[in-house]
Design a protein around this motif. Structure first.
Motif, PDB file in Angstrom:
ATOM      1  N   SER A  70     -33.283  42.721  37.102  1.00  0.00           N
ATOM      2  CA  SER A  70     -34.685  43.121  37.142  1.00  0.00           C
ATOM      3  C   SER A  70     -35.496  42.244  36.201  1.00  0.00           C
ATOM      4  N   GLU A  71     -36.755  42.044  36.545  1.00  0.00           N
ATOM      5  CA  GLU A  71     -37.670  41.337  35.650  1.00  0.00           C
ATOM      6  C   GLU A  71     -38.603  42.289  34.922  1.00  0.00           C
ATOM      7  N   ASP A  72     -38.679  43.554  35.389  1.00  0.00           N
ATOM      8  CA  ASP A  72     -39.655  44.480  34.809  1.00  0.00           C
ATOM      9  C   ASP A  72     -39.042  45.787  34.326  1.00  0.00           C
ATOM     10  N   LEU A  73     -37.714  45.922  34.398  1.00  0.00           N
ATOM     11  CA  LEU A  73     -37.003  47.134  33.985  1.00  0.00           C
ATOM     12  C   LEU A  73     -37.320  48.339  34.862  1.00  0.00           C
ATOM     13  N   LEU A  74     -37.993  48.106  35.987  1.00  0.00           N
ATOM     14  CA  LEU A  74     -38.330  49.172  36.921  1.00  0.00           C
ATOM     15  C   LEU A  74     -37.666  48.963  38.277  1.00  0.00           C
ATOM     16  N   ASN A  75     -37.803  47.752  38.793  1.00  0.00           N
ATOM     17  CA  ASN A  75     -37.310  47.414  40.118  1.00  0.00           C
ATOM     18  C   ASN A  75     -36.036  46.588  39.990  1.00  0.00           C
ATOM     19  N   TRP A  76     -34.928  47.114  40.527  1.00  0.00           N
ATOM     20  CA  TRP A  76     -33.618  46.527  40.307  1.00  0.00           C
ATOM     21  C   TRP A  76     -33.004  46.058  41.627  1.00  0.00           C
ATOM     22  N   ASP A  77     -32.546  44.800  41.626  1.00  0.00           N
ATOM     23  CA  ASP A  77     -31.831  44.222  42.759  1.00  0.00           C
ATOM     24  C   ASP A  77     -30.332  44.419  42.563  1.00  0.00           C
ATOM     25  N   ASN A  78     -29.649  44.855  43.597  1.00  0.00           N
ATOM     26  CA  ASN A  78     -28.199  44.994  43.544  1.00  0.00           C
ATOM     27  C   ASN A  78     -27.565  43.625  43.723  1.00  0.00           C
ATOM     28  N   ARG A  79     -26.877  43.125  42.670  1.00  0.00           N
ATOM     29  CA  ARG A  79     -26.251  41.806  42.715  1.00  0.00           C
ATOM     30  C   ARG A  79     -24.774  41.876  43.087  1.00  0.00           C
ATOM     31  N   GLY A  80     -24.299  43.079  43.368  1.00  0.00           N
ATOM     32  CA  GLY A  80     -22.955  43.230  43.890  1.00  0.00           C
ATOM     33  C   GLY A  80     -21.910  43.583  42.850  1.00  0.00           C
ATOM     34  N   ILE A  81     -20.676  43.699  43.341  1.00  0.00           N
ATOM     35  CA  ILE A  81     -19.533  44.055  42.514  1.00  0.00           C
ATOM     36  C   ILE A  81     -19.094  42.847  41.693  1.00  0.00           C
ATOM     37  N   ALA A  82     -18.839  43.062  40.385  1.00  0.00           N
ATOM     38  CA  ALA A  82     -18.404  41.966  39.515  1.00  0.00           C
ATOM     39  C   ALA A  82     -16.966  41.573  39.793  1.00  0.00           C
ATOM     40  N   ASN A  83     -16.125  42.552  40.079  1.00  0.00           N
ATOM     41  CA  ASN A  83     -14.721  42.342  40.385  1.00  0.00           C
ATOM     42  C   ASN A  83     -14.235  43.579  41.115  1.00  0.00           C
ATOM     43  N   SER A  84     -13.276  43.427  41.991  1.00  0.00           N
ATOM     44  CA  SER A  84     -12.847  44.546  42.830  1.00  0.00           C
ATOM     45  C   SER A  84     -11.907  45.520  42.127  1.00  0.00           C
ATOM     46  N   ILE A  85     -11.652  45.308  40.830  1.00  0.00           N
ATOM     47  CA  ILE A  85     -10.791  46.226  40.086  1.00  0.00           C
ATOM     48  C   ILE A  85     -11.327  47.648  40.199  1.00  0.00           C
ATOM     49  N   LYS A  86     -10.433  48.623  40.334  1.00  0.00           N
ATOM     50  CA  LYS A  86     -10.821  50.032  40.443  1.00  0.00           C
ATOM     51  C   LYS A  86     -10.555  50.751  39.127  1.00  0.00           C
ATOM     52  N   GLN A  87     -11.241  51.868  38.974  1.00  0.00           N
ATOM     53  CA  GLN A  87     -11.057  52.747  37.808  1.00  0.00           C
ATOM     54  C   GLN A  87     -11.325  52.022  36.491  1.00  0.00           C
ATOM     55  N   MET A  88     -12.386  51.185  36.461  1.00  0.00           N
ATOM     56  CA  MET A  88     -12.849  50.595  35.199  1.00  0.00           C
ATOM     57  C   MET A  88     -14.071  51.388  34.750  1.00  0.00           C
ATOM     58  N   TRP A  89     -13.875  52.168  33.702  1.00  0.00           N
ATOM     59  CA  TRP A  89     -14.912  53.067  33.200  1.00  0.00           C
ATOM     60  C   TRP A  89     -15.754  52.377  32.130  1.00  0.00           C
ATOM     61  N   ARG A  90     -17.046  52.694  32.127  1.00  0.00           N
ATOM     62  CA  ARG A  90     -18.005  52.234  31.120  1.00  0.00           C
ATOM     63  C   ARG A  90     -17.940  50.721  30.880  1.00  0.00           C
ATOM     64  N   PRO A  91     -18.073  49.900  31.903  1.00  0.00           N
ATOM     65  CA  PRO A  91     -18.047  48.443  31.701  1.00  0.00           C
ATOM     66  C   PRO A  91     -19.279  47.974  30.930  1.00  0.00           C
ATOM     67  N   LYS A  92     -19.053  47.025  30.032  1.00  0.00           N
ATOM     68  CA  LYS A  92     -20.128  46.451  29.225  1.00  0.00           C
ATOM     69  C   LYS A  92     -19.993  44.934  29.216  1.00  0.00           C
ATOM     70  N   LEU A  93     -21.123  44.246  29.051  1.00  0.00           N
ATOM     71  CA  LEU A  93     -21.119  42.783  29.084  1.00  0.00           C
ATOM     72  C   LEU A  93     -21.221  42.206  27.682  1.00  0.00           C
ATOM     73  N   ILE A  94     -20.377  41.224  27.397  1.00  0.00           N
ATOM     74  CA  ILE A  94     -20.335  40.538  26.110  1.00  0.00           C
ATOM     75  C   ILE A  94     -20.428  39.040  26.367  1.00  0.00           C
ATOM     76  N   ILE A  95     -21.306  38.357  25.675  1.00  0.00           N
ATOM     77  CA  ILE A  95     -21.405  36.896  25.771  1.00  0.00           C
ATOM     78  C   ILE A  95     -20.628  36.305  24.607  1.00  0.00           C
ATOM     79  N   ALA A  96     -19.536  35.619  24.912  1.00  0.00           N
ATOM     80  CA  ALA A  96     -18.667  35.061  23.874  1.00  0.00           C
ATOM     81  C   ALA A  96     -18.004  33.804  24.420  1.00  0.00           C
ATOM     82  N   GLY A  97     -17.773  32.848  23.537  1.00  0.00           N
ATOM     83  CA  GLY A  97     -17.096  31.625  23.930  1.00  0.00           C
ATOM     84  C   GLY A  97     -17.841  30.838  24.988  1.00  0.00           C
ATOM     85  N   GLY A  98     -19.178  30.988  25.012  1.00  0.00           N
ATOM     86  CA  GLY A  98     -19.979  30.296  25.999  1.00  0.00           C
ATOM     87  C   GLY A  98     -19.833  30.839  27.414  1.00  0.00           C
ATOM     88  N   ARG A  99     -19.264  32.029  27.554  1.00  0.00           N
ATOM     89  CA  ARG A  99     -19.039  32.621  28.872  1.00  0.00           C
ATOM     90  C   ARG A  99     -19.529  34.071  28.877  1.00  0.00           C
TER      91      ARG A  99
END
Length: 455
Positions: A70-99
């Protein structure tokens, strides 16, 4: 310092034409730009550039990490599944090692995945990580990046302790040295953030999918000592029927606003669960963080300024057509009564299972776009029954559209209106003592100019 300036059953209610989202509405069904219900629970938001990303888990896809943007924190585009793994609870994003890296809880361990682009595709690496140094497992989790760039992973570990561990700033990052082991109580849902030199940690008690009063602790060092345990909302509200998952800073040109991100779970944590986002009022001197609850609000992602208190065309309940027990009443019988907290100082009381209140000629856009209708009502028992609205004879359970139904006196719902509409308010219950008290309704988006108040 106060940081403020001023499921599936729903698919039949969602029509193809969709207006842009104009407000964040705590507890209400939140649709993405394709008109589908946002399915990103236990997540967080992050802005690594000019675009915000929402990472959470999709219940409909088997508790799988999903990404929205989203660019405005109101309207959100679905960018899809990050990975097909199942039963991953509370996923969070971390920027580390340039990735870009997603950590999530799988089988009570931290599983990592990595990608060169924030939207993926993400590749799993390593096996599940326990909590150093003594290989504890855990349930809920969340990240924190300090002002010096150090990365941390906060978990609700075994033995009712909260553990704060370093995360290595490397490609394929891993959990490292423990910074603190906090025996504050039986807590989960950790959300750690920093204002000035003060660290704040919001947590919830372990009550499953049932909400409870979230607490906030504070310290001047991650290693502690940690103090506090004050409520982030009035105790009886049970954190406005939600559980903490993250606190997101919106660093603007005018101010920084801190968004409390909560999950408004249903009784099983299903895809019908919604979200409770609200700005926080933070005091570094009093060491408190308090949710500022508004039925409608938004934050400017450029300035950080919060606006709220939208007003549309109002229709008073005492001017509507009453039937059933309400229809047999008049002012002398006390069904239309004085109401000091109501706009017109009048309200229709004792709307029970045999009563209806119908507003005729309610003006709408009539173009197939969804718009907000705010129902102003209270009930005498939040769990004693359900409120319904009939929009031109189409029946809708208010609780399906907003989980705040019965818990707050202003309950916004998103519906499609014709140019002229009949809207009927009713309740259903098996409790002969259950009743609602109706103040009126307001129709937003296009009927009148919305009033935005900067706080």
């Amino acid at each position: 310092m106060i940081i403020l300036s001023a499921a599936l059953a729903l698919s039949a209610l969602i029509l193809p034409t969709l207006a842009a989202t104009s407000w964040i509405v705590p507890g209400a069904v939140w649709l993405d730009t394709s008109g589908n219900k946002i399915d990103a629970h236990g997540g967080m938001i992050i802005k690594p550039g000019s675009v915000w990303y929402w990472i959470g888990y999709s219940v409909n896809d088997g508790i799988t990490p999903v990404i929205y943007s989203s660019e405005d924190l109101l309207n959100w585009d679905n960018r899809g599944i990050a990975n097909s793994i199942k039963q991953m609870w509370r996923p969070k994003l971390i920027i580390a090692g340039g990735r870009f890296n997603i950590f999530g809880q799988v089988n009570r361990l931290t599983q990592g995945m990595t990608a060169t682009a924030i939207t993926g595709p993400y590749t799993l690496y390593g096996s599940g990580m326990s909590i150093p140094p003594d290989a504890l497992t855990y349930s809920d989790c969340g990240p924190f990046v300090d002002t010096d760039g150090q990365i941390y992973w906060i978990t609700s570990a075994d033995h009712n302790t909260l553990s704060i561990n370093h995360v290595t700033n490397t490609s394929n990052p891993t959990l490292s040295t423990r910074v603190a082991s906090l025996a504050l109580g039986a807590f989960e849902g950790p959300a750690l953030f920093k204002v000035g030199s003060i660290y704040f940690l919001i947590v919830s008690s372990k009550t499953g999918w049932r909400p409870n009063p979230d607490k906030v602790f504070w310290a001047t060092s991650l290693a502690g000592p940690w103090s506090g345990g004050t409520d982030v909302a009035p105790e009886g509200n049970n954190t406005y029927n939600s559980q903490s998952t993250y606190v997101a800073p919106v660093i603007g040109s005018s101010q920084t606003t801190y968004i409390f991100m909560g999950d408004a779970w249903d009784s099983t944590g299903s895809a019908a669960s919604n979200y409770m986002w609200a700005p926080l009022s933070v005091s570094t001197s009093a060491h408190t963080a308090t949710i500022q609850y508004f039925p409608f609000w938004k934050v400017n992602p450029t300035t950080g300024v919060v606006t709220t208190s939208s007003t549309g065309k109002r229709y008073e309940a005492e001017d509507a057509e009453m039937a059933g027990r309400a229809g047999k009443s008049n002012l002398s019988l006390g069904i239309v009564t004085d109401c000091s907290s109501c706009v017109s100082k009048r309200a229709v009381h004792r709307v029970d299972d045999g009563s209806t209140v119908t507003f005729a000629g309610v003006e709408g856009l009539g173009n197939g776009e969804r718009q907000w209708v705010a129902l102003h009502y209270t009930v005498n028992n939040a769990t004693g029954g359900d409120a319904y609205v009939y929009v031109n004879d189409e029946k809708m359970n208010v609780r399906d559209l907003n989980v705040r139904a019965g818990l707050h006196h202003v309950v916004p719902i998103s519906v499609v209106l014709q140019k002229s509409n009949n809207i009927t308010f009713a309740v259903h219950t098996s409790d002969p003592h259950f009743e609602a008290h109706l103040d009126g309704i307001e129709v937003l988006d296009g009927t009148e100019e919305e009033i935005e108040v900067k706080l």
